[in-house]
Design an enzyme around this catalytic site. Structure first.
Site, PDB file in Angstrom:
ATOM      1  N   SER A   1     -27.963  79.773  -1.022  1.00 20.85           N
ATOM      2  CA  SER A   1     -27.522  78.546  -0.993  1.00 20.85           C
ATOM      3  C   SER A   1     -26.108  78.429  -1.894  1.00 20.85           C
ATOM      4  CB  SER A   1     -28.731  77.613  -1.947  1.00 20.85           C
ATOM      5  OG  SER A   1     -28.763  78.096  -3.314  1.00 20.85           O
ATOM      6  N   ASP A   2     -25.478  77.404  -1.915  1.00 21.42           N
ATOM      7  CA  ASP A   2     -24.466  77.346  -2.841  1.00 21.42           C
ATOM      8  C   ASP A   2     -24.961  77.166  -4.260  1.00 21.42           C
ATOM      9  OD1 ASP A   2     -22.063  77.134  -4.176  1.00 21.42           O
ATOM     10  OD2 ASP A   2     -21.233  76.031  -2.657  1.00 21.42           O
TER      11      ASP A   2
END
Ligand code: NOJ
Length: 770
Positions: free
Chosen positions: A291-292
């Site tokens: 994920s960011d």
């Protein structure tokens, strides 16, 4: 990346986890055997892991040496609660952490260290938008090969690059991190970057794992506001936003990062259509997805997930394997919730295993179990490496775009004996480098003033005056690393400095003005509402231009700016972008003709903010520009951009002729060869980028007036002519149709243009018949 000191303090407490017990595992466990296939090693390792250890592998934490103590992380490492760390850039610290993971944790699973190696690590190269302006895929590959070499010597085996977001709105600050507006160019640059980072094998010395980001659609943020929702039709997604990502997958990219924003109302980090249907099912991506930063937790903030547990369940189910979490221990959605979610049967063990398997596969693939440590001596040799600096200079020369050169002011005549270098960016080491320059030695960056001083013959007087100062009215999150800028000048200093600069210009024979934006005015969290030159720079330019001296404008910036005023008054304009650590030298090389500009714009250059978004590959309207009266136009300014996509001058000129296609009519599925002669019609050697554009005249859906479908660099001596051959295959003639909701390759007439930019006029056509 969004962190505050307060948060970090509470993090520290949260990370001083419980005591640990290290258990012995059989020394000769199968998973340590490098002769076995990776899947067997992963099977063996996973059969030994507890559920907690598995969850630990999905946990990635930031470590900021500026604010954190290593001891905060140690207990989590011993317990196998952390699979990856990011932002550690010191090899000794990396080795310290790694030693704990591989010697004191029960299963001795090495950590994967990640970092944003975006345009260099110790050696800073031009920003990605600049590298894309070179249209030179070999150069891009070589640059990222060096970046990988420097970072991997330090123990960083994973980069959060390439950034592949198509961007058509220069208000969006992160436009600087990508390859511009075009899917074809973007795809070629994407593949080159993956090859540069990973080589044939990311485990081989000097290579690392690439991570394509931000999947997908982040560049379409409404209004250019960072993180804002993107609404993208399926046709636009498949035809425009996804091709660079698909090219990276085809080039074997090892990992992907899910984007922050909502895509058509579903956050990218919880978006199964993107992460499962497109990425895995349609493209067969075998790597893992991270994920960011804090994007899983933020599924709650988006108004999508109910709470962090719901967010973790939905992200994992959608296809996010690893969570990049800010180190609060509070917001960490996976570590805090996955065990509970499995117990409650909201997530299955099989789902967890699938994610863990992918992460472990990547660790085996980069050879971490064999070579977990940084080579500290080698890492030291990566600072100020002369070969790397040489490449940085070449890259900066080849990334600059010559926008204007009236009366051939450039290259400069060596006769000028007094030079005024003016502007707030002319002597700034910080700004020559650009966003994401976080692990270099800023002192070694060469400014334009320094580059010019080193270039001119002895006896030439080079004097500098900033003239004006500029600032963001809202601080950048990157001030965390470099500290705030000095305060703006006061009411007396401002006018004094302005006058000093004008006076200097008046008393000099030549003026080089260096204007643009600070590095933190582009990048993450750096959106702006207009593309005007910040501060009083335009006023300064007007005052200096009024003197009528030979004047060159050098732009240092991360996005196109409104220079409409300058293009009719300033004879020479060179777009240097943020050209990196050797930027000042490269600019001087270009100004004095030791290098010839070869760059071409990877983005349409607007006249003013009001034209945004503007890009060349738009559809025809019922009022095409060719129609008398042309009612589609703005009534106050021209509809055309200031400079078209693909534009860039040289110190010589090029002529195109003899455009032909191999067949006037081809069958569906057959390729068409396009050939054209390119001639150097000037008096200096030069290099041109021959660009091929097509338009499908009819079909199940309307197609853009022009689309780039091929390009090639040609090096030509004065008077030399070469034939360029480009192929239009089925792939180039296929598009995703909104009407059929699928990929189509249709019988139609196709226009073909080849030339030096997207306004190319040399035309031919061919038919695709059934
Ligand atoms: C947030 C950014 O959006 C992303 O591009 C970057 O890789 C991560 N932070 C890690 O720094």
């Amino acid at each position: 990346m969004i962190l505050t000191r307060r948060l970090l303090a509470c993090v520290a407490a949260a990370l001083l986890l419980t005591n640990t017990v290290a258990f012995a595992i059989p020394e000769r466990a199968t998973y340590f055997d490098p002769s076995l296939p990776i899947d067997k090693r992963v099977d063996d390792l996973m059969s030994r892991m507890t559920e907690d250890e598995k969850i630990g592998q999905l946990n990635q934490l930031f470590y900021f040496a500026q604010f954190m103590k290593p001891e905060m992380i140690d207990p989590g490492l011993r317990e196998g609660k952390i699979g990856s760390l990011l932002f550690v850039t010191d090899p000794a610290t990396i080795n310290r952490f790694q030693k704990i993971a591989v010697e004191q944790s029960r299963l001795k699973i090495p950590l994967l260290f990640g970092f944003d190696v975006i345009h260099g690590f110790r050696t800073i190269f031009p920003v990605p938008l600049a590298l894309a302006s070179s249209w030179d895929v070999d150069l891009v590959e070589r640059v990222q090969t060096i970046a990988a070499r420097e970072a991997s010597a330090t123990g960083i085996r994973w980069t959060f690059a390439p950034m592949l977001d198509i961007a058509r709105d220069p208000r969006w600050g992160r436009i600087v991190e990508g390859a511009g507006e075009d899917p074809f160019l973007g795809a070629r640059i994407a593949a080159a970057q993956v090859r540069g980072f990973q080589g044939q094998d990311p485990a081989s010395p000097g290579r690392l794992l690439a991570c394509m980001k931000h999947f997908a659609g982040y560049g379409a943020a409404a209004g250019g506001r960072d993180y804002d929702a993107a609404y993208i039709s399926d046709a636009e997604l498949y035809n425009v936003y996804l091709p660079p990502f698909q090219a990276a997958v085809d080039a074997g990219v090892g990992s992907a990062m899910s984007a922050y924003m909502d895509l058509n109302d579903v956050p990218a980090t919880g978006n199964a259509f993107l992460l499962h249907d497109v990425l895995r099912k349609q493209w067969g991506f075998k790597g893992f997805v991270v994920s960011d930063a804090d994007a899983v937790g933020n599924l709650v903030t988006h108004g999508f997930a109910e709470d962090k547990a719901d967010a973790a369940a939905r992200a994992l189910t959608a296809g996010v394997d690893m969570e990049m979490s800010i180190p609060s221990g509070i917001s960490n959605a996976y570590s805090n919730n996955l065990a509970k979610l499995i117990k409650e049967k909201r997530v299955t063990t099989a789902q967890l295993d699938e994610a863990v398997r992918r992460v472990l596969e990547a660790k085996f693939k980069v050879g971490l179990f064999e070579n977990p440590y940084a080579d500290e001596a080698r890492a030291a040799s990566m600072h100020n490496n002369p070969e790397h600096r040489k490449m940085a200079r070449i890259a900066a020369q080849r990334s600059a775009v010559l926008l204007r050169n009236e009366g051939n002011l450039l290259p400069l005549d060596p006769k000028f004996s007094s030079i005024a270098v003016i502007g707030p960016l002319a002597d700034s080491k910080r700004d020559i480098r650009g966003s994401w320059s976080l692990a270099d030695d800023m002192k070694t960056a060469v400014t334009v003033v320094e580059g010019i001083r080193a270039k001119v013959r002895s006896g030439v007087k080079v004097e500098y005056a900033p003239g004006v100062d500029i600032a963001r009215s809202y601080p950048s999150l990157f001030e965390l690393f470099f500290g705030p800028r000095p305060k703006l000048w006061n009411e007396t200093q401002g006018p004094e400095e302005f006058d000093k600069a004008v006076k200097l210009a008046r008393s000099s024979e030549l003026v080089v003005m260096v204007l643009g934006q600070h590095e933190e005015m582009s990048g993450e969290g750096a959106s702006q509402s207009t593309i005007e030159l910040p501060g009083r720079q335009r006023e300064l330019l007007e005052a200096v231009s009024a003197l009528g001296k030979p004047t060159v404008l050098v732009l240092i910036n991360g996005r196109p700016l409104d220079i409409s005023w300058a293009v009719t008054r300033v004879p020479a304009i060179l777009e240097a972008w943020h050209p990196g650590a050797e930027g000042g030298n490269a600019i001087a090389d270009l100004l004095w003709g030791d290098a010839t500009p070869v760059g071409k714009l990877p983005i349409t250059w607007p006249r003013s903010s009001g034209q945004i978004p503007i890009y060349y590959a738009r559809n025809l309207t019922q009022e095409p520009e060719s129609k008398p009266g042309f009612k589609s136009r703005y009534w106050d300014i021209p509809t055309s951009p200031l400079y078209p996509f693909g534009y860039g001058l040289s110190y010589t000129s090029f002529g195109y002729s003899n455009l032909r296609v191999s067949k006037g009519t081809a069958k569906l599925g057959e390729s068409v060869e396009v050939t054209v002669d390119v001639e150097n019609t000037g008096r200096r050697a030069g290099e041109e980028v021959a660009q091929l554009y097509i338009h499908q005249r009819s079909g199940s859906a309307s197609r853009p007036t022009r689309e780039l479908k091929g390009f090639e660099r040609v090096v030509l001596a004065p008077g030399e002519k070469k034939t360029v051959r480009l192929t239009l295959g089925k792939r180039e003639l296929t598009y995703w149709s909104s009407a059929t909701r699928g990929w189509v390759h249709e019988p139609a007439t196709f226009d073909v243009w080849v030339g030096g930019d997207s306004n190319a006029t040399l035309h031919t056509e061919f038919q695709i018949a059934r």
